[in-house]
Design a protein around this motif. Structure first.
Motif, PDB file in Angstrom:
ATOM      1  N   ALA A  54       0.851  -1.192   0.000  1.00  0.00           N
ATOM      2  CA  ALA A  54       0.000   0.000   0.000  1.00  0.00           C
ATOM      3  C   ALA A  54       0.885   1.240   0.000  1.00  0.00           C
ATOM      4  O   ALA A  54       1.645   1.469   0.937  1.00  0.00           O
ATOM      5  N   VAL A  55       0.790   2.008  -1.059  1.00  0.00           N
ATOM      6  CA  VAL A  55       1.575   3.231  -1.176  1.00  0.00           C
ATOM      7  C   VAL A  55       0.782   4.374  -0.567  1.00  0.00           C
ATOM      8  O   VAL A  55      -0.378   4.586  -0.898  1.00  0.00           O
ATOM      9  N   LYS A  56       1.414   5.084   0.345  1.00  0.00           N
ATOM     10  CA  LYS A  56       0.774   6.242   0.965  1.00  0.00           C
ATOM     11  C   LYS A  56       1.425   7.501   0.387  1.00  0.00           C
ATOM     12  O   LYS A  56       2.642   7.676   0.485  1.00  0.00           O
ATOM     13  N   ARG A  82       6.088   4.042 -12.121  1.00  0.00           N
ATOM     14  CA  ARG A  82       5.187   4.556 -13.147  1.00  0.00           C
ATOM     15  C   ARG A  82       3.735   4.444 -12.703  1.00  0.00           C
ATOM     16  O   ARG A  82       3.321   3.444 -12.144  1.00  0.00           O
ATOM     17  N   ALA A  83       2.970   5.491 -13.000  1.00  0.00           N
ATOM     18  CA  ALA A  83       1.512   5.475 -12.896  1.00  0.00           C
ATOM     19  C   ALA A  83       1.060   5.547 -14.351  1.00  0.00           C
ATOM     20  O   ALA A  83       1.155   6.603 -14.974  1.00  0.00           O
ATOM     21  N   GLY A  84       0.681   4.400 -14.895  1.00  0.00           N
ATOM     22  CA  GLY A  84       0.441   4.332 -16.341  1.00  0.00           C
ATOM     23  C   GLY A  84       1.763   4.535 -17.055  1.00  0.00           C
ATOM     24  O   GLY A  84       2.737   3.860 -16.761  1.00  0.00           O
ATOM     25  N   ASP A  85       1.828   5.512 -17.955  1.00  0.00           N
ATOM     26  CA  ASP A  85       3.073   5.812 -18.660  1.00  0.00           C
ATOM     27  C   ASP A  85       3.850   6.959 -18.036  1.00  0.00           C
ATOM     28  O   ASP A  85       4.913   7.340 -18.523  1.00  0.00           O
ATOM     29  N   PRO A 133       4.696  11.132  -4.953  1.00  0.00           N
ATOM     30  CA  PRO A 133       4.227  12.509  -4.842  1.00  0.00           C
ATOM     31  C   PRO A 133       3.133  12.619  -3.782  1.00  0.00           C
ATOM     32  O   PRO A 133       2.400  11.663  -3.524  1.00  0.00           O
ATOM     33  N   ALA A 134       3.028  13.793  -3.164  1.00  0.00           N
ATOM     34  CA  ALA A 134       2.042  14.023  -2.102  1.00  0.00           C
ATOM     35  C   ALA A 134       0.606  13.895  -2.606  1.00  0.00           C
ATOM     36  O   ALA A 134      -0.293  13.601  -1.827  1.00  0.00           O
ATOM     37  N   ASP A 135       0.396  14.072  -3.914  1.00  0.00           N
ATOM     38  CA  ASP A 135      -0.964  14.019  -4.473  1.00  0.00           C
ATOM     39  C   ASP A 135      -1.228  12.733  -5.262  1.00  0.00           C
ATOM     40  O   ASP A 135      -2.162  12.674  -6.052  1.00  0.00           O
ATOM     41  N   LEU A 136      -0.438  11.690  -5.022  1.00  0.00           N
ATOM     42  CA  LEU A 136      -0.601  10.437  -5.773  1.00  0.00           C
ATOM     43  C   LEU A 136      -1.932   9.766  -5.450  1.00  0.00           C
ATOM     44  O   LEU A 136      -2.231   9.505  -4.283  1.00  0.00           O
ATOM     45  N   ASN A 137      -2.715   9.470  -6.484  1.00  0.00           N
ATOM     46  CA  ASN A 137      -3.987   8.763  -6.328  1.00  0.00           C
ATOM     47  C   ASN A 137      -4.068   7.523  -7.209  1.00  0.00           C
ATOM     48  O   ASN A 137      -5.064   6.822  -7.174  1.00  0.00           O
ATOM     49  N   GLU A 138      -3.044   7.275  -8.021  1.00  0.00           N
ATOM     50  CA  GLU A 138      -3.056   6.147  -8.951  1.00  0.00           C
ATOM     51  C   GLU A 138      -2.274   4.964  -8.393  1.00  0.00           C
ATOM     52  O   GLU A 138      -1.497   5.102  -7.464  1.00  0.00           O
ATOM     53  N   SER A 139      -2.477   3.816  -9.025  1.00  0.00           N
ATOM     54  CA  SER A 139      -1.657   2.642  -8.749  1.00  0.00           C
ATOM     55  C   SER A 139      -0.313   2.851  -9.452  1.00  0.00           C
ATOM     56  O   SER A 139      -0.242   3.484 -10.501  1.00  0.00           O
TER      57      SER A 139
END
Length: 143
Positions: A54-56, A82-85, A133-139
């Motif tokens: 789990a990435v926070k 990577r989050a997608g590309d 990043p502080a705003d990361l919401n992706e896998s």
């Protein structure tokens, strides 16, 4: 005679396209080495393991790359999250690490690559700290 010998050595040196100083900037997008060797078609002899599943956002975590066997040592590498590309986050690399260094693809430290080193410094396992990043919401996936 000397001219033919010198010309042969120069031609061979020109064909040697390895990247001993680290991955080239041109490899950032597709992560292909680009040194005249085709991409590996067999399963990788290495495993990338994050310290947590789990990435926070904004919280650093450790990322380990290990050879599957003791003979699978690491000489060259390029590592990104990577989050997608999209390349995301940054890596912290010990400045005294004899094998690895941070690299800038989009921002400084978003990629880890090898540096010129003595083969005795090849390792079977390497560890890096990655901060999302502080705003990361992706896998994310480590590649």
């Amino acid at each position: 005679m000397w001219f033919a010998y010198f010309a042969s050595i120069l031609a061979l040196a020109t064909l040697a396209n390895g990247f001993g100083q680290g991955a080239p900037q041109g490899a950032c997008k597709d992560m292909t080495p680009g040194h005249g060797v085709p991409p590996q078609s067999t399963p990788a002899p290495y495993v990338i393991t994050p310290s947590t599943k789990a990435v926070k956002a904004g919280t650093p975590m450790e990322v380990t790359i290990s050879g599957k066997t003791a003979s699978n040592t690491i000489r060259g590498l390029m590592l990104q999250a990577r989050a997608g590309d999209k390349i995301v986050g940054t890596f912290k690399v010990d400045p005294n690490d004899p094998l690895a260094q941070p690299m800038k693809c989009d921002v400084q430290g978003d990629t880890v690559t090898h540096k010129l080193h003595d083969p005795k410094d090849d390792k079977q396992t390497v560890y890096f700290t990655w901060t999302p990043p502080a705003d990361l919401n992706e896998s994310i996936k480590f590649r």
